[in-house]
Design an enzyme around this catalytic site. Structure first.
Site, PDB file in Angstrom:
ATOM      1  N   ARG A  99      71.519  40.130  12.124  1.00 42.30           N
ATOM      2  CA  ARG A  99      71.972  39.179  13.139  1.00 42.30           C
ATOM      3  C   ARG A  99      72.985  39.917  14.014  1.00 42.30           C
ATOM      4  NH1 ARG A  99      75.439  35.383  10.294  1.00 42.30           N
ATOM      5  NH2 ARG A  99      77.124  36.416  11.399  1.00 42.30           N
ATOM      6  N   HIS A 157      76.816  33.984  13.616  1.00 45.36           N
ATOM      7  CA  HIS A 157      75.956  32.984  12.964  1.00 45.36           C
ATOM      8  C   HIS A 157      75.691  31.857  13.951  1.00 45.36           C
ATOM      9  CE1 HIS A 157      74.521  29.879  10.266  1.00 45.36           C
ATOM     10  NE2 HIS A 157      75.536  29.123  10.607  1.00 45.36           N
ATOM     11  N   TYR A 199      84.669  39.526   9.932  1.00 43.75           N
ATOM     12  CA  TYR A 199      84.113  39.743   8.592  1.00 43.75           C
ATOM     13  C   TYR A 199      83.172  40.945   8.464  1.00 43.75           C
ATOM     14  CZ  TYR A 199      80.493  36.639  10.670  1.00 43.75           C
ATOM     15  OH  TYR A 199      79.558  36.062  11.481  1.00 43.75           O
TER      16      TYR A 199
END
Lengths: 386, 329
Positions: free
Chosen positions: A280, A284, A293
């Site tokens: 990705r 998200h 993160y």
């Protein structure tokens, strides 16, 4: 020494766009024979247009026009390859990121955005043949896997009845159905009970089904290693599904393996599973910040494996001309404008709409509350005119 | 109606016959659940149906409630009318998401373009001396959920007809079966026009106090009315039958006559079906009430070990205690 020796993920195109099928790919090479340059260009177009759409939707969200957007950037190869392998009679149950699949199956992409604009929880008529049996997005992670399995079971029941038989003995072989069901989900969803139960039911009834997991490495902020300490495709094998891991950024691998598995499923070969290794590139959803993160090196590494760039190089080597790419770029720009216009002019539902389809049949509470709301709203109008 | 059309049978058999008839009438009706095929269900409600219709219409499923409901949803999307059995009340919760977040909302999510005619049969309630999770009354969780219909028969005749009406409905219907009364016999009229699925039924006419309940509570209320009569109090008993939606007209009509209402249920009383009825009656029949609406219910505890269930479950004495209280105003 590992407990199980994993084969290489199926790959036809290297990240640099060279056609160099690895050992795992050899068995699927025949599936690519039907793809001529026209078909290859169409697949490129699918990916490019979806990315343009996706980018526009992210912009719309940043400009306050959408409450949320779910980007699919980076996953177009996995999605387009598998969706192009589906036949018109197949049914498809997406999660909420399969924009490329929606477009290929005939859903107007403006309608895909509708729920993120806050005007519906659905967005398109799944019973309309023009929408290619593409079912609604499902936001509870993994729930749709069971709906897909139930639908695939209905395909088994239909075929059983058609064959004049009335039993589904435990342990029986699958049955030829001539249609299949695909369900898409992500690596995070594989931790959900529903996805696991779906595989159990699918194996039990030998449903004509393809489970397609896009392992994009991250479930929001949680790395896939928190979900699984084995390659995910191995789990499916444990349920008795035929299962293969592919390079999900190689559209040819996605097409070839999906095509083979769907044919097998329609012919009675039972449920199948593809783990597409992808990434990705974006967040998200527009609500999270991936820099919090994950490391930038990882992003750069995956950007170098981009599915569109590598396929562009490949089809150029197959004869795609500059004029084709220019046309796609123009179409992509036009699509983005169309989406923007469609979103900005999307009608807000009537207040009574919230009561309208809660039940299929007449319901006194819905009638009473709808009437009350109408009177209440009208009371303000009356007050103004008085 | 001729006598030949009336057959005396237990509630479990009445549901079985209702299922058989629904399956014979429509080949899209299928049954799914744990142990419902060769065994005929742990309560034998689906006895002999797999032998008659085949294992492709009476499906013994893997042991997973979410799997049962979730795959029933997919089957409904392709025109099937699945009837799911949840083996015991307390085992429904693994399927809670699929029932409340999916099944209940899917008609609305699809703007009514697809129907979800799924029936979920739930044997529920106490009085059988069983272990934990086998005697609960979870109906309030589902009554709170828009998109579901909930019904519960208390007689064999209703059991026979209501299961067929539930299957014929194009909405999801949760069918709560009073398992303690599975073996209670009653007359079933096999032909004729049944009462509507969502109608409250006057089970006994009275004039002093109205009592209302559903499922296995109804025979307790009738017993209480019998005792009260010998003491000079006339109780009107209403069998709710439909928990969602609730048919309020007969309840309000009765309360306007008696001025007093006791609502009884096995479930815990807080935020319950009884609470909802009490609130609605207070709102709509305030000037008719001579006393506060009282609830008789299970306590707000987990269902206790079986040796204590007699204290937990409302019996005729507890109903009569509430009747006395409402008459004391």
């Amino acid at each position: 020494m590992p407990w199980v020796q994993d084969p290489q993920p199926v790959q036809f195109l290297t990240p640099d766009g060279d056609f160099a099928p690895n050992e795992s790919a050899q068995a699927f090479a025949a599936e690519l024979e039907s793809l001529d340059l026209v078909a290859l260009q169409e697949m490129y177009r699918d990916m490019a247009l979806t990315r343009a759409f996706d980018t526009e939707c992210t912009n719309l969200q940043r400009q306050g026009q959408l409450a949320l957007w779910v980007p699919s950037v980076g996953q177009e190869g996995a999605q387009v390859g598998s969706a192009r392998a589906a036949l018109p009679q197949d049914h498809i149950f997406p999660s909420y990121r399969e924009h490329a699949v929606a477009r290929i199956r005939g859903v107007n992409l403006v309608n895909v955005v509708a729920q993120f604009r806050g005007v519906t929880h659905g967005g398109w008529d799944v019973t309309d043949p023009a929408h290619g049996n593409f079912h609604l997005y499902t936001l509870v992670i993994g729930s749709q896997a069971l709906h897909a399995t139930g639908f695939a079971l209905s395909q088994v029941l239909d075929a059983t009845k058609k064959a004049g038989e009335k039993d589904l003995p435990a342990g029986a072989q699958g049955r030829e159905t001539n249609e299949a069901t695909i369900v898409y989900f992500g690596d995070g969803a594989t931790s959900q009970g529903d996805v696991n139960e779906a595989m159990i039911f699918a194996a039990s009834y030998q449903t004509p089904q393809l489970f397609f997991v896009q392992n994009n490495k991250w479930a929001i902020s949680v790395p896939v290693e928190r979900q699984a300490r084995t390659p995910i495709y191995r789990r499916a094998a444990g349920f008795g599904l035929k299962s293969i891991q592919i390079d999900g950024n190689d559209i040819l691998a996605s097409y070839a393996v999906s095509n083979r598995m769907l044919k097998d499923a329609r012919a009675g070969g039972g449920p199948q599973f593809i783990e597409a290794l992808t990434y990705r590139i974006g967040a998200h959803t527009t609500s999270d910040d991936p820099t919090k993160y994950r490391e930038n090196e990882e992003l750069l590494e995956w950007q170098a494996k981009d599915p569109i760039r590598r396929f562009e190089k490949y089809i150029k080597s197959q004869g795609a001309e500059d004029s084709f790419f220019e046309q796609v770029a123009a179409d992509a720009g036009e699509l983005a404008l169309k989406i923007r216009d469609g979103v900005l002019h999307m009608p807000v539902p009537e207040p009574g709409a919230m009561f309208k389809h809660v039940y299929a049949e007449e319901h006194p509470v819905m009638q009473g509350q709808a009437a009350w709301l109408e009177r209440y709203e009208n009371s303000f109008e009356a007050g103004e005119s008085a | 109606m001729s006598e030949a059309e009336v057959v005396n049978m237990p509630i479990a058999k009445a549901i079985n016959e209702g299922l058989r008839r629904a399956m014979a009438d429509n080949d899209r009706v299928i049954l799914m659940g744990e142990d419902i095929g060769t065994l005929g269900g742990v309560f034998r409600v689906t006895d002999a149906l797999q032998a008659e219709f085949g294992s492709a219409r009476v499906l013994d499923t893997p042991l997973a409630e979410s799997g049962i409901i979730g795959s029933a949803i997919g089957l409904a999307m392709n025109g099937y009318r699945p009837v799911c059995e949840i083996q015991f009340d307390g085992f429904i919760f693994p399927g809670f998401d699929q029932i409340t977040s999916q099944l209940a909302k899917l008609t609305s999510r699809h703007d009514g373009l697809l129907n979800f005619p799924v029936v979920i049969r739930v044997p529920y309630g106490g009085h059988i001396g069983a272990v934990e999770h086998h005697q609960e009354s979870p109906e309030a969780y589902f009554a709170h959920t828009p998109g579901l219909r909930l019904v519960s028969p208390s007689t064999a005749n209703d059991a026979y007809w209501m299961i067929q009406q539930a299957i014929a409905s194009n909405d999801p219907v949760m069918f709560f079966e009073p398992k303690a009364k599975y073996w209670a016999k009653g007359d079933v009229a096999l032909e004729g026009e049944p009462l509507g699925l969502h109608k409250t039924r006057v089970a006994r006419i009275g004039k002093d106090v109205t009592v209302v309940g559903h499922g296995a509570m109804v025979p307790v209320l009738l017993q209480a009315a019998q005792v009260a009569q010998s003491e000079g109090t006339s109780i009107e008993v209403l069998d709710l039958r439909s928990i969602s939606p609730i048919d309020y007209d007969p309840i309000l009509e009765s309360v306007r006559k008696t001025g007093r209402l006791v609502v009884a249920q096995e479930a815990p009383g807080s935020v319950s079906v009884g609470s909802e009825i009490a609130a609605t009656v207070a709102e709509k029949a305030f000037y008719s009430l001579q006393a506060p609406v009282l609830r008789v219910s299970g306590y707000d505890t987990p269902f206790p070990p079986a040796k204590l269930e007699g204290l937990y479950l409302p019996d005729a004495d507890r109903v009569l205690e509430a009747v006395d209280r409402t008459l004391s105003y």
